[in-house]
Design an enzyme around this catalytic site. Sequence first.
Site, PDB file in Angstrom:
ATOM      1  N   HIS A  76      87.030  -1.452  29.841  1.00 12.59           N
ATOM      2  CA  HIS A  76      86.825  -1.833  31.235  1.00 12.59           C
ATOM      3  C   HIS A  76      85.635  -2.792  31.323  1.00 12.59           C
ATOM      4  O   HIS A  76      84.536  -2.485  30.837  1.00 12.59           O
ATOM      5  CB  HIS A  76      86.564  -0.595  32.093  1.00 12.59           C
ATOM      6  N   ASP A 119      95.709   7.403  30.509  1.00 12.67           N
ATOM      7  CA  ASP A 119      95.224   6.277  31.304  1.00 12.67           C
ATOM      8  C   ASP A 119      93.738   6.451  31.623  1.00 12.67           C
ATOM      9  O   ASP A 119      93.066   7.332  31.069  1.00 12.67           O
ATOM     10  CB  ASP A 119      96.068   6.107  32.573  1.00 12.67           C
ATOM     11  N   SER A 120      93.241   5.634  32.521  1.00 15.98           N
ATOM     12  CA  SER A 120      91.814   5.650  32.841  1.00 15.98           C
ATOM     13  C   SER A 120      91.360   6.943  33.498  1.00 15.98           C
ATOM     14  O   SER A 120      90.152   7.217  33.561  1.00 15.98           O
ATOM     15  CB  SER A 120      91.468   4.466  33.751  1.00 15.98           C
TER      16      SER A 120
END
Length: 214
Positions: A76, A119-120
Amino acid sequence: MKLSILILAIMFTSMSSFSQDQVVEEQNELAEKEHVETSQASQNFAQRWWNASRNKVTRIYDEGKNDFYLTLYAYHDRFTYTPEKLKELNEGAYGFGFGRSILNEKGNSEMLFAMTHLDSHSDLQVNVGYAWVKNFNFIGNSKLGVGYAAGLVSRSDFANRIPIPFVLPMGTIDLGNGTVNLILIPKLNDGINNGNVLFIFAKFSWDRKKEVTF
């Protein structure tokens, strides 16, 4: 005399009306013909696109190598996400997948893929789709590639897990039977804490008719 003038006026009016009706009818027929031709052209294009896509998928599946995917990391952008948000996010996008890939007649890579990973938010994400990559010789037998990945993604934070389509830029570092793949999820607005994520996964390929080598 007056009667003759009246008859001529009536005849002229009738002829004018008939002429206008004929013009309108011809215009309607022309418009209908153009509409039919446009519809046929659209149908022909859609049919050609469908046939080409189906043939491409069939060829990759029938002739392609087997692929195993190992999902690794989701970076990110530190300039997009606040330190507080980064602490909440998961960057260990651990998971796996399978697919098939082929080098086409131009030496570019095409692949079908299906994978699942964290996922995040540490929830399971599922991706299925197609990727196309143009390859460039780099050092020795290694290659660099740039292209795109397109398909469907299912996430817990999007549409109640209903699969939604995506098209994203993709880069590769091909080392032979192993490839490092990078997919960029770009930032689409001026907000913070969204987008600018680099998804990284490895691909190991082997010929279905030969012994597996990594």
